[in-house]
Motif scaffolding. Structure first.
Motif, PDB file in Angstrom:
ATOM      1  N   SER A  20       0.836  -1.202   0.000  1.00 14.74           N
ATOM      2  CA  SER A  20       0.000   0.000   0.000  1.00 14.74           C
ATOM      3  C   SER A  20       0.875   1.258   0.000  1.00 14.74           C
ATOM      4  N   ILE A  21       0.388   2.281  -0.676  1.00 17.89           N
ATOM      5  CA  ILE A  21       1.105   3.562  -0.724  1.00 17.89           C
ATOM      6  C   ILE A  21       0.124   4.691  -0.403  1.00 17.89           C
ATOM      7  N   ASP A  22       0.655   5.812   0.088  1.00 17.69           N
ATOM      8  CA  ASP A  22      -0.210   6.965   0.329  1.00 17.69           C
ATOM      9  C   ASP A  22      -0.155   7.912  -0.873  1.00 17.69           C
ATOM     10  N   LYS A  23      -0.788   9.072  -0.750  1.00 20.11           N
ATOM     11  CA  LYS A  23      -0.891  10.005  -1.879  1.00 20.11           C
ATOM     12  C   LYS A  23       0.433  10.680  -2.240  1.00 20.11           C
TER      13      LYS A  23
ATOM     14  N   GLY B 185       3.109   8.675  -2.423  1.00 25.89           N
ATOM     15  CA  GLY B 185       3.893   7.553  -2.935  1.00 25.89           C
ATOM     16  C   GLY B 185       4.768   6.906  -1.886  1.00 25.89           C
ATOM     17  N   VAL B 186       4.469   7.144  -0.613  1.00 25.44           N
ATOM     18  CA  VAL B 186       5.253   6.575   0.484  1.00 25.44           C
ATOM     19  C   VAL B 186       4.706   5.195   0.848  1.00 25.44           C
ATOM     20  N   LEU B 187       5.594   4.240   0.986  1.00 23.60           N
ATOM     21  CA  LEU B 187       5.190   2.865   1.288  1.00 23.60           C
ATOM     22  C   LEU B 187       4.670   2.729   2.714  1.00 23.60           C
ATOM     23  N   ASP B 188       3.676   1.861   2.877  1.00 21.88           N
ATOM     24  CA  ASP B 188       3.130   1.523   4.187  1.00 21.88           C
ATOM     25  C   ASP B 188       3.908   0.307   4.708  1.00 21.88           C
ATOM     26  N   PHE B 189       4.849   0.535   5.617  1.00 25.79           N
ATOM     27  CA  PHE B 189       5.701  -0.557   6.089  1.00 25.79           C
ATOM     28  C   PHE B 189       4.959  -1.530   7.000  1.00 25.79           C
TER      29      PHE B 189
ATOM     30  N   GLN C  29      -0.984   8.228 -11.844  1.00 25.89           N
ATOM     31  CA  GLN C  29      -2.352   7.736 -11.645  1.00 25.89           C
ATOM     32  C   GLN C  29      -2.512   7.086 -10.271  1.00 25.89           C
ATOM     33  N   SER C  30      -1.453   6.452  -9.787  1.00 25.53           N
ATOM     34  CA  SER C  30      -1.518   5.734  -8.506  1.00 25.53           C
ATOM     35  C   SER C  30      -1.609   6.677  -7.310  1.00 25.53           C
ATOM     36  N   ILE C  31      -1.150   7.926  -7.477  1.00 31.12           N
ATOM     37  CA  ILE C  31      -1.094   8.834  -6.315  1.00 31.12           C
ATOM     38  C   ILE C  31      -1.946  10.100  -6.472  1.00 31.12           C
ATOM     39  N   THR C  32      -2.665  10.216  -7.589  1.00 36.95           N
ATOM     40  CA  THR C  32      -3.437  11.444  -7.849  1.00 36.95           C
ATOM     41  C   THR C  32      -4.905  11.102  -8.095  1.00 36.95           C
ATOM     42  N   ASP C  33      -5.824  11.890  -7.509  1.00 37.83           N
ATOM     43  CA  ASP C  33      -7.248  11.605  -7.736  1.00 37.83           C
ATOM     44  C   ASP C  33      -7.636  11.963  -9.166  1.00 37.83           C
ATOM     45  N   LYS C  34      -8.657  11.289  -9.674  1.00 32.25           N
ATOM     46  CA  LYS C  34      -9.017  11.373 -11.093  1.00 32.25           C
ATOM     47  C   LYS C  34      -9.430  12.789 -11.516  1.00 32.25           C
TER      48      LYS C  34
END
Length: 384
Positions: A121-124, A126-130, A345-350
Motif C-alpha cells: 500500500s502507498i499513500d498520496k 507515494g510513500v510505502l506503508d511498512f 495515476q496511482s497517487i493522484t485523484d481522477k
C-alpha cells in the motif's frame, strides 16, 4: 535558439572523457576477451576485468558480483527471472510505482509460473506503508519471497527507506532486489553496507553510453544461478555472448568520473532544484508537486515532478520543445503521450488528473540556472 535539456532521468549527455575512452577501445582493442591464447584477446580481457573492478569499487561490491548487461531493463529481467527459475521464489512483493521493466516482468512471471504477487500500500505521496509490508511478509512466511522496490523513483524522485526494507526482509527471510538505475552514478550507494541481494544500473543514466549496464548479484546467490542466455561462458556463465568491451570501458569511465566529484555535483543539482521550486511557485499559484519530489531530504536531487494546470493538453510537451525546453511526462518507456503515467495515476485523484498534466524535470551536472529560467519563461508564455 536557446535550448534547455531537462530530461536527464531518461538519458544523460555522454561525457567527452567517456567518448575518448570508448573511441580508443574501438580503435585499438580488436581482440575477443575470451581469446586469451594471444595478446589481443588478453588485452581485451584486461579492459573487461579492470572495468569490473572499477564498477565494484564505486558501489562497494566485489568484482565477482558484477554482471555486465545491455542495460537496466535486461538487468532487471535477469534478476527477476533467475529468482523464479533458480532460487525457487514463489511470492513477489513490490509496489505499483515500479518501472515497467519490473512490473511487466513480474506480471509475465506470475502468469507463466503461477507466482503470487502482492503490492505494498502507498499513500498520496507515494510513500510505502511498512506496516502493510510486514503484514504481507508475515502472511507469506512459508513461501520463498522476493521483495523488489526501486531505490529512487524514476518519475517522482522518492527515495526508498532502504534500511526499513532490509530490516523486514531479513526478519522474514526474503530476498531484496532494488532497481537502483536512478541512483548509481548520481547518488552515493554502498551495496555491502545496505545488504542488497540484487541491484541494477544503466550507464546512460550517469553520463555513459546507451546499451550497457550491469546487475549486482551477491556472491552466495550468484553461485545458485544458471544462465538465461546460453551458448558460452561469459560473465561467470550467467550471460553468454561476447562482451561489449567499448561499452563496458565507457561505463567504467563514466562511473569513475561520477563518483570523483559526486559531492560537488550533488550540491549543484540540489541548488538548481531549490531554485526551480522557488521560481515555479512564483508563476503557478498553489502548485502541486508530485510525490516527495520537492522534499530536499526524501527525494533524489535530480528529479522534480509537478502538475501543470491544463486540461488534457498532451501537446504541452511539444509546445515546450518548440520553445527549446526538453522535459517529459515521466518514464521514457511510456510512448503513448495521451496516456497518463501509471505512477501519477496511482497517487493522484481522477478529477485533479483530468485538470492537469504532469511534468517531470530532471537535472544533470551540465544544467545551469539559465535552463530553469528558460523553462519558467516557456511555461509563462504557454499559460498566456
Amino acid at each position: 535558439m536557446k535550448r534547455a535539456y531537462l530530461d536527464n532521468a531518461a538519458s544523460t549527455p555522454i561525457r567527452n572523457e567517456v567518448v575518448k575512452v570508448m573511441t580508443n577501445t574501438l580503435k585499438y582493442s580488436l581482440g575477443n576477451p575470451s581469446s586469451v591464447q594471444h595478446s589481443y584477446g588478453r588485452e581485451a580481457r584486461s579492459i573487461l576485468e579492470e572495468s569490473r573492478i572499477c564498477v565494484a569499487k564505486n558501489i562497494k561490491a566485489s568484482p565477482s558480483e558484477i554482471i555486465f548487461t545491455s542495460g537496466g531493463t535486461e538487468a532487471n529481467n535477469l534478476v527477476l527471472r533467475s529468482s523464479i527459475l533458480d532460487l525457487e521464489i514463489r511470492h513477489i512483493l513490490t509496489s505499483q510505482l515500479e518501472h515497467p521493466s519490473v512490473l511487466q516482468t513480474i506480471l509475465d512471471l506470475s502468469l507463466r509460473y503461477k507466482i503470487s504477487v502482492n503490492f505494498i500500500s502507498i499513500d498520496k505521496k507515494g510513500v510505502l506503508d511498512f506496516n502493510n509490508m510486514e503484514e504481507v511478509l508475515k502472511k507469506n512466511i512459508y513461501k520463498k519471497t522476493l521483495v523488489s522496490l526501486m531505490y529512487a523513483n524514476n518519475e517522482i524522485g522518492n527515495l526508498l527507506e532502504v534500511e526499513k526494507v532490509i530490516f523486514l526482509c531479513k526478519k522474514y527471510n526474503a530476498y531484496f532486489h532494488s532497481d537502483t538505475i536512478q541512483v548509481v552514478g548520481n547518488f552515493p550507494i554502498n551495496v555491502k553496507k545496505l545488504s542488497f541481494d540484487f541491484a541494477t544500473a544503466s550507464a546512460h543514466k550517469f553520463y555513459g553510453p546507451k546499451g550497457i549496464g550491469f546487475a549486482f548479484i551477491r556472491n552466495n546467490i550468484l553461485k545458485k544461478m544458471k544462465p538465461l542466455i546460453t551458448g558460452g561462458f561469459q560473465e561467470y556463465g550467467i550471460r553468454s555472448g561476447t562482451e561489449n568491451i567499448h561499452g563496458i570501458a565507457g561505463l567504467s569511465e563514466a562511473i569513475r568520473l561520477s563518483y570523483c566529484n559526486s559531492t560537488s555535483h550533488i550540491k549543484k543539482i540540489q541548488n538548481l532544484k531549490s531554485y526551480c521550486i522557488s521560481e515555479l511557485k512564483k508563476i503557478i499559484p498553489n502548485i502541486i508537486f508530485n510525490g516527495l519530489s520537492s522534499h530536499p531530504d526524501k527525494s533524489i536531487p535530480s528529479i522534480l515532478n509537478f502538475l501543470y494546470p491544463t486540461k488534457k493538453n498532451h501537446l504541452l510537451y511539444f509546445h515546450l520543445d518548440l520553445m527549446g525546453v526538453s522535459v517529459s511526462k515521466g518514464s521514457s518507456c511510456h510512448s503513448n503521450l495521451k496516456k497518463k503515467s501509471h505512477v501519477i495515476q496511482s497517487i493522484t485523484d481522477k478529477f485533479l488528473l483530468n485538470q492537469t498534466m504532469p511534468i517531470r524535470i530532471s537535472f544533470g551536472i551540465f544544467n545551469e540556472k539559465k535552463d530553469v529560467d528558460l523553462l519558467v519563461e516557456a511555461l509563462q508564455k504557454i499559460r498566456k
